[in-house]
Design a protein around this motif. Structure first.
Motif, PDB file in Angstrom:
ATOM      1  N   LYS A 299       0.853  -1.197   0.000  1.00 49.55           N
ATOM      2  CA  LYS A 299       0.000   0.000   0.000  1.00 49.55           C
ATOM      3  C   LYS A 299       0.886   1.243   0.000  1.00 49.55           C
ATOM      4  N   PRO A 300       0.499   2.290  -0.727  1.00 50.34           N
ATOM      5  CA  PRO A 300       1.287   3.518  -0.755  1.00 50.34           C
ATOM      6  C   PRO A 300       1.358   4.163   0.632  1.00 50.34           C
ATOM      7  N   VAL A 301       2.464   4.825   0.902  1.00 49.11           N
ATOM      8  CA  VAL A 301       2.670   5.454   2.208  1.00 49.11           C
ATOM      9  C   VAL A 301       1.583   6.487   2.501  1.00 49.11           C
ATOM     10  N   ILE A 302       1.115   7.169   1.480  1.00 52.01           N
ATOM     11  CA  ILE A 302       0.151   8.250   1.658  1.00 52.01           C
ATOM     12  C   ILE A 302      -1.179   7.755   2.229  1.00 52.01           C
ATOM     13  N   THR A 303      -1.442   6.458   2.128  1.00 54.91           N
ATOM     14  CA  THR A 303      -2.692   5.905   2.657  1.00 54.91           C
ATOM     15  C   THR A 303      -2.727   5.902   4.180  1.00 54.91           C
ATOM     16  N   LEU A 304      -1.582   6.132   4.838  1.00 58.54           N
ATOM     17  CA  LEU A 304      -1.540   6.162   6.301  1.00 58.54           C
ATOM     18  C   LEU A 304      -2.177   7.424   6.871  1.00 58.54           C
ATOM     19  N   GLY A 305      -2.382   8.431   6.021  1.00 61.71           N
ATOM     20  CA  GLY A 305      -3.024   9.662   6.467  1.00 61.71           C
ATOM     21  C   GLY A 305      -2.182  10.434   7.465  1.00 61.71           C
ATOM     22  N   ASP A 306      -2.855  11.018   8.459  1.00 57.99           N
ATOM     23  CA  ASP A 306      -2.169  11.858   9.442  1.00 57.99           C
ATOM     24  C   ASP A 306      -1.464  11.060  10.528  1.00 57.99           C
ATOM     25  N   GLN A 307      -1.469   9.746  10.423  1.00 53.53           N
ATOM     26  CA  GLN A 307      -0.781   8.910  11.397  1.00 53.53           C
ATOM     27  C   GLN A 307       0.718   8.807  11.118  1.00 53.53           C
ATOM     28  N   SER A 308       1.162   9.312   9.989  1.00 53.17           N
ATOM     29  CA  SER A 308       2.548   9.150   9.577  1.00 53.17           C
ATOM     30  C   SER A 308       3.098  10.462   9.043  1.00 53.17           C
ATOM     31  N   VAL A 309       4.329  10.796   9.444  1.00 54.26           N
ATOM     32  CA  VAL A 309       4.978  12.010   8.953  1.00 54.26           C
ATOM     33  C   VAL A 309       5.261  11.918   7.446  1.00 54.26           C
ATOM     34  N   PRO A 310       5.859  10.810   6.924  1.00 56.34           N
ATOM     35  CA  PRO A 310       6.045  10.714   5.470  1.00 56.34           C
ATOM     36  C   PRO A 310       4.737  10.797   4.694  1.00 56.34           C
ATOM     37  N   SER A 311       3.668  10.236   5.242  1.00 59.44           N
ATOM     38  CA  SER A 311       2.365  10.313   4.580  1.00 59.44           C
ATOM     39  C   SER A 311       1.894  11.759   4.469  1.00 59.44           C
ATOM     40  N   MET A 312       2.006  12.511   5.555  1.00 62.31           N
ATOM     41  CA  MET A 312       1.599  13.916   5.523  1.00 62.31           C
ATOM     42  C   MET A 312       2.484  14.720   4.577  1.00 62.31           C
ATOM     43  N   ALA A 313       3.776  14.352   4.501  1.00 60.33           N
ATOM     44  CA  ALA A 313       4.680  15.043   3.578  1.00 60.33           C
ATOM     45  C   ALA A 313       4.269  14.795   2.127  1.00 60.33           C
ATOM     46  N   TYR A 314       3.849  13.566   1.803  1.00 62.70           N
ATOM     47  CA  TYR A 314       3.382  13.270   0.441  1.00 62.70           C
ATOM     48  C   TYR A 314       2.061  13.988   0.145  1.00 62.70           C
ATOM     49  N   GLN A 315       1.208  14.128   1.148  1.00 58.10           N
ATOM     50  CA  GLN A 315      -0.026  14.897   0.941  1.00 58.10           C
ATOM     51  C   GLN A 315       0.294  16.352   0.602  1.00 58.10           C
ATOM     52  N   ASP A 316       1.315  16.894   1.257  1.00 62.04           N
ATOM     53  CA  ASP A 316       1.745  18.261   0.955  1.00 62.04           C
ATOM     54  C   ASP A 316       2.272  18.370  -0.471  1.00 62.04           C
ATOM     55  N   VAL A 317       2.986  17.333  -0.931  1.00 63.59           N
ATOM     56  CA  VAL A 317       3.528  17.317  -2.297  1.00 63.59           C
ATOM     57  C   VAL A 317       2.396  17.411  -3.314  1.00 63.59           C
ATOM     58  N   VAL A 318       1.351  16.618  -3.109  1.00 66.46           N
ATOM     59  CA  VAL A 318       0.204  16.634  -4.029  1.00 66.46           C
ATOM     60  C   VAL A 318      -0.460  18.004  -4.016  1.00 66.46           C
ATOM     61  N   SER A 319      -0.603  18.592  -2.841  1.00 67.60           N
ATOM     62  CA  SER A 319      -1.240  19.907  -2.732  1.00 67.60           C
ATOM     63  C   SER A 319      -0.431  20.965  -3.478  1.00 67.60           C
ATOM     64  N   GLN A 324      -1.587  24.639  -4.652  1.00 67.57           N
ATOM     65  CA  GLN A 324      -1.893  25.174  -3.336  1.00 67.57           C
ATOM     66  C   GLN A 324      -0.619  25.654  -2.644  1.00 67.57           C
ATOM     67  N   ASP A 325      -0.750  26.695  -1.848  1.00 66.58           N
ATOM     68  CA  ASP A 325       0.379  27.254  -1.109  1.00 66.58           C
ATOM     69  C   ASP A 325       0.453  26.576   0.256  1.00 66.58           C
ATOM     70  N   VAL A 326       1.349  25.601   0.368  1.00 61.06           N
ATOM     71  CA  VAL A 326       1.466  24.814   1.598  1.00 61.06           C
ATOM     72  C   VAL A 326       2.858  25.026   2.185  1.00 61.06           C
ATOM     73  N   PRO A 327       2.950  25.442   3.442  1.00 62.48           N
ATOM     74  CA  PRO A 327       4.273  25.643   4.041  1.00 62.48           C
ATOM     75  C   PRO A 327       5.055  24.338   4.173  1.00 62.48           C
ATOM     76  N   LEU A 328       6.371  24.438   4.105  1.00 63.09           N
ATOM     77  CA  LEU A 328       7.244  23.272   4.196  1.00 63.09           C
ATOM     78  C   LEU A 328       7.298  22.785   5.642  1.00 63.09           C
ATOM     79  N   ARG A 329       7.138  21.473   5.813  1.00 63.06           N
ATOM     80  CA  ARG A 329       7.169  20.893   7.160  1.00 63.06           C
ATOM     81  C   ARG A 329       8.221  19.791   7.248  1.00 63.06           C
ATOM     82  N   PHE A 330       8.499  19.367   8.460  1.00 62.96           N
ATOM     83  CA  PHE A 330       9.315  18.188   8.750  1.00 62.96           C
ATOM     84  C   PHE A 330      10.774  18.339   8.291  1.00 62.96           C
ATOM     85  N   THR A 331      11.290  19.544   8.290  1.00 66.29           N
ATOM     86  CA  THR A 331      12.684  19.760   7.885  1.00 66.29           C
ATOM     87  C   THR A 331      13.586  20.116   9.067  1.00 66.29           C
ATOM     88  N   GLU A 332      12.991  20.244  10.248  1.00 63.58           N
ATOM     89  CA  GLU A 332      13.769  20.572  11.444  1.00 63.58           C
ATOM     90  C   GLU A 332      13.794  19.384  12.398  1.00 63.58           C
TER      91      GLU A 332
END
Length: 349
Positions: A299-319, A324-332
């Motif tokens: 199953k693709p990582v993005i299917t994990l939804g908000d339970q996973s940091v990589p999943s949320m990062a892929y959701q941001d990529v699609v947006s 869509q103007d989405v701020p960059l996350r998970f870089t710190e």
């Protein structure tokens, strides 16, 4: 025979079974296993046969469904290649999550595995046992696109076209790939091409017809340098470049990012990579154990939804891809609590 008796615990396949009957048959008898042993007929259903000619029936079986697209009928779908210069950077993982994310947003999406002879995309979707016809069967006219496309069971907007496991990349030809992509453009909003690594034939075929390109890179010097090479090839050898049209729109995707290692000086930072490549950043995917777990589970990582940091990062990529103007996350780096810091110092001493 005037009827066909079949043993099956469910009655869901009546329509499919009736299509197997000869034209002179008049009824379909459906029984369950226990009834078959007793000789009892549970249901007798009249057979329904299409009144159209065999040629029109064949056309109906092979023509792709053009409904369900978000784009106007006059506007063809876009080809998006997911590529890199170096292997093992997460192209297939990213292509799977990216295409699934597009489908989740309501876009009719087809994802194609261009890694002929070394297919892996089907594993990421859990479709490895459902592959009957592949990419090469289609371009060699041994099967239609409708026969080869596999619909995802989680999202009806997503279809996958698998690569051949028995052929090599010499089986690809420009005319066959173009004809297939032209047909897909009329039926899908986005066609995502999962490119093999390197700059050989498979990668060239994957990027040649691209309208947009997602270039994946790891935060290490060799991977960044190879991605820079791939960006140059896309800019000079794509169909758009050769015909003098608007350039392929490139996007930079940084994968396997570990902020703690960046802070320690053991990995290139986001700003370092952006400065070296000079391409618009579409996302940063942090490294995480769930990425490998999802691959093994099909199953693709993005299917994990908000339970996973990589999943949320892929959701941001699609947006961001969709404008869509989405701020960059998970870089710190994550802030450690007092106890974690204390025990880390004790271990270091």
């Amino acid at each position: 025979p005037k009827s066909l008796i079949t043993a099956h615990p469910m009655h869901a396949y009546v329509g499919r079974l009736s299509s197997l009957l000869p034209r002179h048959a008049s009824a379909l008898v459906v029984v369950n296993r226990s009834s078959l042993l007793c000789g009892v007929r549970v249901a007798t259903l009249p057979c329904r046969f299409a009144s159209s000619s065999s040629s029109s029936s064949q056309a109906a079986r092979t023509e792709l469904d053009r409904e369900g697209r978000k784009r106007p009928a006059s506007e063809p779908g876009e080809v998006v290649v997911v590529t890199s210069g170096k292997g093992g950077v997460g192209k297939t993982t990213s292509a799977a999550s990216f295409s699934f994310g597009l489908a989740e947003r309501g876009f009719k999406t087809c994802v194609i595995d261009f890694d002929i002879g070394l297919r892996n995309l089907d594993i990421h979707f859990g479709m490895e046992r459902r592959v009957v016809f592949d990419f090469i069967n289609v371009i060699q006219q041994e099967a239609s696109l409708k026969q080869a496309l596999i619909k995802d069971r989680r999202n009806a907007n997503l279809h996958m076209l698998a690569a051949s496991q028995t052929k090599d990349k010499t089986a690809l030809n420009m005319d066959g790939v173009q004809k297939m992509l032209d047909e897909l453009r009329q039926s899908f909003d986005y066609i995502v091409c999962d490119s093999p690594a390197g700059i050989e034939s498979g990668a060239h075929h994957a990027m040649y017809w691209a309208d947009q390109a997602i270039v994946c890179t790891n935060p290490e010097l060799s991977s960044v340098r190879d991605s820079d090479k791939m960006l140059g090839i896309i800019a000079s050898k794509s169909k758009r470049a050769i015909e003098g049209r608007d350039a392929v729109r490139p996007h930079l995707l940084i994968t396997r990012y570990v902020p703690e290692r960046v802070k320690g000086g053991n990995m290139l930072s986001v700003s370092d990579i952006r400065e070296m490549l000079g391409v618009k950043l579409i996302g940063v995917i942090p490294e995480g154990p769930e990425i490998l777990e999802c691959t093994n589970l099909g199953k693709p990582v993005i299917t994990l939804g908000d339970q996973s940091v990589p999943s949320m990062a892929y959701q941001d990529v699609v947006s961001r891809f969709l404008g869509q103007d989405v701020p960059l996350r998970f870089t710190e780096p994550k802030e450690k609590g007092f106890l974690k810091t204390f025990f880390a110092r004790m271990a270091a001493d």
